[in-house]
Design a protein around this motif. Structure first.
Motif, mmCIF file in Angstrom:
data_model
loop_
_atom_site.group_PDB
_atom_site.id
_atom_site.type_symbol
_atom_site.label_atom_id
_atom_site.label_comp_id
_atom_site.label_asym_id
_atom_site.label_seq_id
_atom_site.Cartn_x
_atom_site.Cartn_y
_atom_site.Cartn_z
ATOM 1 N N ARG A 9 0.847 -1.221 0.000
ATOM 2 C CA ARG A 9 0.000 0.000 0.000
ATOM 3 C C ARG A 9 0.869 1.252 0.000
ATOM 4 N N GLU A 14 -0.799 4.239 -1.958
ATOM 5 C CA GLU A 14 -2.218 4.093 -1.608
ATOM 6 C C GLU A 14 -3.131 3.933 -2.825
ATOM 7 N N ARG A 16 -5.341 2.053 -5.711
ATOM 8 C CA ARG A 16 -6.164 0.853 -5.757
ATOM 9 C C ARG A 16 -6.270 0.400 -7.212
ATOM 10 N N GLN A 38 -5.509 -9.464 3.575
ATOM 11 C CA GLN A 38 -5.921 -8.105 3.944
ATOM 12 C C GLN A 38 -5.246 -7.072 3.040
ATOM 13 N N ILE A 39 -3.977 -7.295 2.737
ATOM 14 C CA ILE A 39 -3.248 -6.383 1.847
ATOM 15 C C ILE A 39 -3.849 -6.424 0.451
ATOM 16 N N SER A 42 -7.039 -4.553 0.394
ATOM 17 C CA SER A 42 -6.822 -3.101 0.499
ATOM 18 C C SER A 42 -6.334 -2.493 -0.813
ATOM 19 N N ARG A 162 -13.637 -8.115 -4.554
ATOM 20 C CA ARG A 162 -14.005 -7.185 -3.472
ATOM 21 C C ARG A 162 -15.388 -6.647 -3.819
#
Length: 165
Positions: A9, A14, A16, A38-39, A42, A162
């Motif tokens: 991240r 940051e 996406r 989790q990474i 994210s 997601r």
């Protein structure tokens, strides 16, 4: 860009993405699949997905000959390996020790679910891309067990999305 996966991240500022790809042989280097999942989550835009292609963990129960069951599928302890060369060959290594982890398929799927990802598909394949066992025969660009040999899954692929929020 080169970065530790746990710093993805930050390294990617940051950002996406619509797709995160994890390729063959990556998961054995990760001790904590929950953290990895989790990474991955994210890094995904809502509606984005992980595409994972990996060595099937069931094939890890087979011995070096690819014929006999010799290892415990559920043993997830760290495996300490000392080899003078990488699995791709090449010159002798200066640092010869490595650590790998076996992750049963249930652990991979549960980590992705716990990270909020939804499984779209899971495919198990009776082929691999290299001659992992001497008994495998080459068929084009792939390797598989010969006719008459019991087959086990050698690779798997999955897509996990997601959800749109």
């Amino acid at each position: 860009m080169v970065a530790d996966v746990h710093e993805a991240r930050t390294a990617l500022q940051e950002q996406r993405f619509d797709i995160v790809y994890t390729g063959i042989g990556a998961l054995v280097w990760l001790p904590d699949l929950d953290r990895w999942a989790q990474i991955v989550a994210s890094l995904l835009n809502p509606g984005g997905f992980l595409y994972l292609v990996e060595l099937h963990p069931f094939s890890d129960v087979l011995g070096e000959d690819g014929r006999a069951v010799e290892h415990d599928y559920f043993d997830t302890r760290a495996l300490h390996i000392d080899h003078p060369h990488t699995y791709t060959g090449g010159p002798a290594l200066t640092h010869t020790r490595s650590v790998q982890w076996h992750h049963p398929l249930s652990k991979v799927l549960t980590a992705l679910a716990n990270a909020g990802l939804r499984l779209n598909f899971l495919h198990e394949h009776d082929v691999t891309l290299f001659q992992r066992f001497p008994v495998l025969e080459q068929c084009g660009d792939e390797f598989r067990f010969p006719e008459g040999h019991a087959r086990v899954p050698l690779l798997y692929s999955l897509r996990a999305t997601r959800p749109d929020i």
